[in-house]
Design an enzyme around this catalytic site. Structure first.
Site, PDB file in Angstrom:
ATOM      1  CB  THR A  10       7.557   4.768 -32.929  1.00 49.58           C
ATOM      2  OG1 THR A  10       8.840   5.161 -32.540  1.00 49.58           O
ATOM      3  CG2 THR A  10       7.369   6.835 -32.593  1.00 49.58           C
ATOM      4  CB  CYS A 139       3.446  10.538 -40.708  1.00 49.99           C
ATOM      5  SG  CYS A 139       4.600  10.026 -41.104  1.00 49.99           S
ATOM      6  NE  ARG A 167      10.221  11.447 -37.684  1.00 45.44           N
ATOM      7  CZ  ARG A 167      10.318  10.556 -39.497  1.00 45.44           C
ATOM      8  NH1 ARG A 167      10.790  10.929 -39.738  1.00 45.44           N
ATOM      9  NH2 ARG A 167      10.169   9.879 -38.758  1.00 45.44           N
ATOM     10  N   GLY A 194       3.278  11.348 -52.841  1.00 49.31           N
ATOM     11  CA  GLY A 194       2.490  12.556 -54.291  1.00 49.31           C
ATOM     12  C   GLY A 194       1.755  10.787 -54.694  1.00 49.31           C
ATOM     13  CG  HIS A 219       6.667  14.994 -40.837  1.00 48.47           C
ATOM     14  ND1 HIS A 219       8.101  14.600 -41.563  1.00 48.47           N
ATOM     15  CD2 HIS A 219       6.252  13.947 -40.765  1.00 48.47           C
ATOM     16  CE1 HIS A 219       8.017  13.279 -41.628  1.00 48.47           C
ATOM     17  NE2 HIS A 219       7.080  12.686 -40.846  1.00 48.47           N
TER      18      HIS A 219
HETATM   19  P1  NAD Z   1      10.007   1.616 -34.635  1.00 47.60           P
HETATM   20  O1  NAD Z   1      11.702   1.145 -34.749  1.00 47.60           O
HETATM   21  O2  NAD Z   1       9.604   2.653 -33.130  1.00 47.60           O
HETATM   22  O3  NAD Z   1       9.611   0.125 -33.846  1.00 47.60           O
HETATM   23  C1  NAD Z   1       9.227  -0.798 -34.316  1.00 47.60           C
HETATM   24  C2  NAD Z   1       9.201  -2.338 -33.119  1.00 47.60           C
HETATM   25  O4  NAD Z   1       9.165  -2.934 -34.011  1.00 47.60           O
HETATM   26  C3  NAD Z   1      10.319  -1.973 -32.341  1.00 47.60           C
HETATM   27  O5  NAD Z   1       9.729  -1.929 -30.803  1.00 47.60           O
HETATM   28  C4  NAD Z   1      10.745  -3.413 -32.702  1.00 47.60           C
HETATM   29  O6  NAD Z   1      11.746  -3.279 -31.543  1.00 47.60           O
HETATM   30  C5  NAD Z   1      10.707  -3.580 -33.482  1.00 47.60           C
HETATM   31  N1  NAD Z   1      11.193  -4.875 -34.089  1.00 47.60           N
HETATM   32  C6  NAD Z   1      12.050  -4.665 -34.798  1.00 47.60           C
HETATM   33  N2  NAD Z   1      11.880  -5.505 -35.970  1.00 47.60           N
HETATM   34  C7  NAD Z   1      11.407  -6.526 -35.803  1.00 47.60           C
HETATM   35  C8  NAD Z   1      10.932  -7.833 -36.322  1.00 47.60           C
HETATM   36  N3  NAD Z   1      11.732  -8.582 -36.849  1.00 47.60           N
HETATM   37  N4  NAD Z   1       9.977  -8.021 -35.197  1.00 47.60           N
HETATM   38  C9  NAD Z   1       9.139  -8.108 -34.850  1.00 47.60           C
HETATM   39  N5  NAD Z   1       9.448  -6.785 -34.485  1.00 47.60           N
HETATM   40  C10 NAD Z   1      10.564  -6.593 -34.509  1.00 47.60           C
HETATM   41  O7  NAD Z   1       9.188   2.084 -35.850  1.00 47.60           O
HETATM   42  P2  NAD Z   1       8.175   2.872 -36.000  1.00 47.60           P
HETATM   43  O8  NAD Z   1       8.516   4.004 -35.890  1.00 47.60           O
HETATM   44  O9  NAD Z   1       6.911   2.305 -35.347  1.00 47.60           O
HETATM   45  O10 NAD Z   1       7.630   2.404 -37.346  1.00 47.60           O
HETATM   46  C11 NAD Z   1       7.176   1.350 -37.325  1.00 47.60           C
HETATM   47  C12 NAD Z   1       6.476   1.107 -38.855  1.00 47.60           C
HETATM   48  O11 NAD Z   1       5.180   1.866 -38.951  1.00 47.60           O
HETATM   49  C13 NAD Z   1       6.737   1.653 -40.163  1.00 47.60           C
HETATM   50  O12 NAD Z   1       6.084   0.640 -41.365  1.00 47.60           O
HETATM   51  C14 NAD Z   1       6.829   3.393 -40.624  1.00 47.60           C
HETATM   52  O13 NAD Z   1       6.703   3.493 -41.846  1.00 47.60           O
HETATM   53  C15 NAD Z   1       5.283   3.070 -40.222  1.00 47.60           C
HETATM   54  N6  NAD Z   1       5.068   4.420 -39.525  1.00 47.60           N
HETATM   55  C16 NAD Z   1       6.034   5.162 -38.601  1.00 47.60           C
HETATM   56  C17 NAD Z   1       5.865   6.663 -38.082  1.00 47.60           C
HETATM   57  C18 NAD Z   1       6.896   7.895 -37.431  1.00 47.60           C
HETATM   58  O14 NAD Z   1       6.876   8.214 -37.727  1.00 47.60           O
HETATM   59  N7  NAD Z   1       8.317   6.875 -36.720  1.00 47.60           N
HETATM   60  C19 NAD Z   1       4.571   7.357 -38.772  1.00 47.60           C
HETATM   61  C20 NAD Z   1       3.702   6.599 -39.248  1.00 47.60           C
HETATM   62  C21 NAD Z   1       4.183   4.876 -40.099  1.00 47.60           C
END
Ligand code: NAD
Length: 337
Positions: A10, A139, A167, A194, A219
């Protein structure tokens, strides 16, 4: 600057697209764990794909997806890796990033201690200059930092009390919930948001309470702020309007829910209906003298993307002035339009 992305999900795929649009950065490649449709589309878009480990290369070959090598091959060619693996996994990669001497950006799912520094472009860009490890906060925390910083700078915040309606999952996460429930997330006070804001804006007295709901789009946060000064609603609107990454929208024009915000993003022609701006409803801004309320919405999948781009410039010192980096990023991404 030569950039790699570990984890093309994502957040990773959005940051990859954003880097492709910057004039001072080059995307060398992204890693995938599985040879799925995302890997195939990346290749079709001219992005080099690497397997997350060398023992997985065969798996990609079996699916006819041509990879350039493994994560280690990617690390040999780059200046900065952006870790976008799921929360908690990024920390396990830190030793390998150190081994190859690359700077690394972690995401909000990692603990602050993994990088030892949490980042938001308008709040603390200069403190990130030259650092080897930076964590771009989540986020929700990014959204809170943007509005709290703007209001604190203008009027001084004595006390911030925030309710977050989160969400339940991202749109593609069909195995996650809640489906029919409002879940205190967590039931205890404060939620982690916080304390996370305090990693960046450490002087702000903030308490946050969070709930997860059956929705996937955005959110919503309700902020109640006690200020040092008396302000009017139009003062607050003028202050917030100065920031390109804050968008004031009007419910009167029909943008009166998270679904209509997303429809608005679609009509703007935003790819994947992304809205990296923090969205604030004009009509929700209410002043009671030195106490104000406002409601804001966060597009969780895209709000952190511009911060990741700025973090690269700060860590590599290719741009030392925060306003300059923010302007470059926003112009390239069409933010604030
Ligand atoms: P996601 O699950 O959509 O994507 C993670 C990706 O990493 C996937 O392509 C998965 O196949 C890959 N992956 C899984 N295990 C792995 C490994 N061992 N080595 C390499 N790649 C691997 O997750 P995301 O939502 O993109 O979240 C990524 C980070 O961003 C997290 O720290 C999350 O908390 C943060 N984040 C997410 C959001 C959100 O709303 N989705 C918002 C802000 C921050």
């Amino acid at each position: 600057m030569r950039i790699g992305i570990n984890g093309y999900g994502t957040i990773g795929k959005r940051i990859a697209d954003a880097i492709l649009k910057q004039k001072d950065m080059e995307l060398i490649g992204v890693t995938k764990t599985k040879p799925n449709f995302e890997a195939r589309i990346a290749l079709e878009n001219g992005i080099d794909v690497y397997a997350s480990s060398s023992d997985r290369i065969k798996l990609f070959e079996e699916f006819g997806i041509k990879v350039k090598g493994s994560l280690e091959d990617l690390l040999k060619q780059i200046d900065v890796i952006i870790d976008c693996t799921p929360g908690g996994i990024g920390a396990t990669y830190k030793p390998i990033y150190e081994k190859y001497g690359v700077k690394a950006i972690f995401q909000g799912g990692e603990k602050h201690e993994v990088a030892g520094f949490s980042f938001n472009s308008i709040c603390n860009y200069k403190e990130a200059l030259g650092r080897n490890f930076v964590r771009v906060v989540s986020c929700n925390t990014t959204g809170l930092c943007r509005s709290l910083y703007a209001i604190d700078k203008a009027y001084g915040i004595k006390k911030a009390r925030v309710v977050l309606i989160r969400r339940g999952a991202d749109p593609h996460e069909d195995s996650k919930g809640p489906i029919n429930s409002i879940v205190p997330d967590p039931v205890t006070i404060p939620s982690h948001h916080g304390p996370d804001v305090n990693k960046i804006l450490n002087h702000i007295n903030i308490t946050t309470i969070a709930f997860a709901v059956p929705e996937t789009l955005m959110h919503v946060h309700v902020l109640n702020l006690e200020l040092n000064n008396f302000v009017s609603e139009s003062d607050v609107i003028n202050t917030l309007s100065k920031y390109s990454r804050i968008k004031i929208i009007s419910a009167k024009e029909g943008i009166d829910s998270t679904s209509t915000i997303i429809e608005y993003a679609r009509d703007l022609g935003r790819k994947r209906y992304d809205l990296p701006e923090l969205i604030i409803w004009k009509e929700s801004i209410k002043s009671f003298g030195n106490e104000i309320y406002l409601s804001q919405a966060v597009h969780q999948e895209s709000i952190v993307v511009p911060e990741n781009v700025d973090a690269i410039r700060a860590m590599t010192r290719i741009v030392e002035n925060p306003e300059e980096s923010i302007r470059m990023t926003d112009e390239a991404l069409g933010i604030g339009r």
